[in-house]
Design an enzyme around this catalytic site. Sequence first.
Site, PDB file in Angstrom:
ATOM      1  N   ARG A  49       0.871  -1.182   0.000  1.00  0.00           N
ATOM      2  CA  ARG A  49       0.000   0.000   0.000  1.00  0.00           C
ATOM      3  C   ARG A  49       0.897   1.218   0.000  1.00  0.00           C
ATOM      4  O   ARG A  49       2.092   1.141   0.106  1.00  0.00           O
ATOM      5  CB  ARG A  49      -0.966   0.005   1.175  1.00  0.00           C
ATOM      6  N   GLY A  50       0.225   2.375  -0.225  1.00  0.00           N
ATOM      7  CA  GLY A  50       1.000   3.614  -0.384  1.00  0.00           C
ATOM      8  C   GLY A  50       1.033   3.983  -1.859  1.00  0.00           C
ATOM      9  O   GLY A  50       1.359   3.134  -2.700  1.00  0.00           O
ATOM     10  N   ALA A  51       0.715   5.221  -2.191  1.00  0.00           N
ATOM     11  CA  ALA A  51       0.527   5.589  -3.589  1.00  0.00           C
ATOM     12  C   ALA A  51       1.680   5.181  -4.512  1.00  0.00           C
ATOM     13  O   ALA A  51       1.484   4.433  -5.473  1.00  0.00           O
ATOM     14  CB  ALA A  51       0.231   7.093  -3.682  1.00  0.00           C
ATOM     15  N   ARG A  91      -7.677  -0.205  -6.461  1.00  0.00           N
ATOM     16  CA  ARG A  91      -7.978   0.851  -5.483  1.00  0.00           C
ATOM     17  C   ARG A  91      -8.172   2.158  -6.263  1.00  0.00           C
ATOM     18  O   ARG A  91      -7.453   2.414  -7.233  1.00  0.00           O
ATOM     19  CB  ARG A  91      -6.871   0.995  -4.428  1.00  0.00           C
ATOM     20  N   ASP A 239      -2.133  10.893  -1.693  1.00  0.00           N
ATOM     21  CA  ASP A 239      -2.503   9.856  -2.651  1.00  0.00           C
ATOM     22  C   ASP A 239      -2.957  10.447  -3.969  1.00  0.00           C
ATOM     23  O   ASP A 239      -2.903   9.789  -5.005  1.00  0.00           O
ATOM     24  CB  ASP A 239      -3.605   8.979  -2.047  1.00  0.00           C
ATOM     25  N   ASN A 249      -5.413  12.388   1.248  1.00  0.00           N
ATOM     26  CA  ASN A 249      -4.469  11.572   2.008  1.00  0.00           C
ATOM     27  C   ASN A 249      -5.261  10.759   3.009  1.00  0.00           C
ATOM     28  O   ASN A 249      -6.491  10.877   3.101  1.00  0.00           O
ATOM     29  CB  ASN A 249      -3.420  12.459   2.691  1.00  0.00           C
ATOM     30  N   LYS A 250      -4.562   9.916   3.754  1.00  0.00           N
ATOM     31  CA  LYS A 250      -5.230   9.036   4.706  1.00  0.00           C
ATOM     32  C   LYS A 250      -6.229   9.779   5.586  1.00  0.00           C
ATOM     33  O   LYS A 250      -5.945  10.895   6.043  1.00  0.00           O
ATOM     34  CB  LYS A 250      -4.164   8.355   5.582  1.00  0.00           C
TER      35      LYS A 250
HETATM   36  C1  LIG Z   1       3.574   7.980   0.002  1.00  0.00           C
HETATM   37  S1  LIG Z   1       1.908   7.694  -0.250  1.00  0.00           S
HETATM   38  C2  LIG Z   1       1.427   7.258   1.321  1.00  0.00           C
HETATM   39  C3  LIG Z   1      -0.035   7.409   1.529  1.00  0.00           C
HETATM   40  O1  LIG Z   1      -0.728   6.196   1.193  1.00  0.00           O
HETATM   41  C4  LIG Z   1      -1.453   5.807   2.341  1.00  0.00           C
HETATM   42  O2  LIG Z   1      -2.667   5.206   2.062  1.00  0.00           O
HETATM   43  P1  LIG Z   1      -2.801   3.595   2.137  1.00  0.00           P
HETATM   44  O3  LIG Z   1      -1.983   3.133   3.302  1.00  0.00           O
HETATM   45  O4  LIG Z   1      -4.294   3.387   2.314  1.00  0.00           O
HETATM   46  O5  LIG Z   1      -2.307   3.103   0.808  1.00  0.00           O
HETATM   47  C5  LIG Z   1      -1.652   7.090   3.100  1.00  0.00           C
HETATM   48  O6  LIG Z   1      -2.650   7.904   2.540  1.00  0.00           O
HETATM   49  C6  LIG Z   1      -0.300   7.684   2.958  1.00  0.00           C
HETATM   50  O7  LIG Z   1      -0.171   9.033   3.263  1.00  0.00           O
END
Ligand SMILES: CSC[C@H]1O[C@H](OP(=O)(O)O)[C@H](O)[C@@H]1O
Length: 350
Positions: A49-51, A91, A239, A249-250
């Site tokens: 996960r993570g953009a 996603r 994101d 963002n989260k």
């Molecule tokens: C460097 S992007 C990180 C960003 O992605 C996370 O979302 P997720 O864990 O649901 O993929 C979160 O928004 C982070 O800030």
Amino acid sequence: MARFKSITLEWREDRVIFIDQRKLPIEEVYVECKTHEEVYGAIKDMVVRGAPAIGASAAFGYVLGAMEFKKKPEELAAHMKAVKDRLAGSRPTAVNLFWALERMERLFASTPSLSHDELIKTLEREAIAISREDILTNMAIGMNGASVVRDGDGILTHCNAGALATVDYGTALGVIRSAVEMGKRVRVYADETRPYLQGARLTSWELMKSCIDVTLICDNMAGWIMKKGYVNLVVVGADRIAANGDSANKIGTYSLAILAQKHGIPFYIAAPLSTVDLSCNNGEEIPIEERSHREITHIGEIRIAPEGVKCYNPAFDVTPWNMITGIITEKGIARPPYDVSLAKMFESTH
Ligand SMILES: CSC[C@H]1O[C@H](OP(=O)(O)O)[C@H](O)[C@@H]1O
């Protein structure tokens, strides 16, 4: 065949292997994906996960999709479109997913005369290039962002925008890493980040492994540590960033921005230009993923809420541009008006 390895993922000839982020920090186990469908599942289930990490993973998923093809050559284009569409459906919010897939698709479309083996090698090189570029981009973001960090600063961050959210090094945590590498003493406060706990599970794990001073707090403690004067700036990831600077963002980031504004604390987004979506005019146009209610009602296998309780689980929120002090990118720090400053950064990349 080529290979590539980072903390987040490894490409090994005909498979991509992810560290299973659902199991960290308790277990360091790995998930091996040998088909694009398995990569789809790894993204959707947040194994990875993570953009930026999602984008790089989808690029390798696209390569695996090409490897799977065994039909007549005239059917390849339809097959690759189906592969792209499937991975794109994993996603909805992180624009890096679509950025990476469109980059792979453009390359595929530009190489009609290659043999199948040559096509696979070409796509594989591009997926590895996307991963290698991400690490360099994050280091540039880190260097640019370190300029706003003073020696002794307390930095509050949310979720995980670290090496695990990218191919390596991180965006928001890249800023922190770069500041530390420059000798600045920083105190990081990591929001646990309910409900998926990326801060508790991933950010604190990453920063402790890097011997960076980190204090884990519950999300509802952020306002109080700001009032106590522990926080000098907030740095988070993103994101999807709209053309006007509104940033998704989260979930919980918007609340942090309000608290930061109330306390006169600078609030920075750290993200690569691949997270900026100029086709999105403003935050209203950013699709917000809603995830399963189980993420709220359970911590791991432990139920913490009554069976059948109504839930609402938006995985992201949007912080308006006018609450963002600066957007730290690999090209520098964009300042308001973002529709001008972000567009200029894209001009300088061409
Ligand atoms: C460097 S992007 C990180 C960003 O992605 C996370 O979302 P997720 O864990 O649901 O993929 C979160 O928004 C982070 O800030």
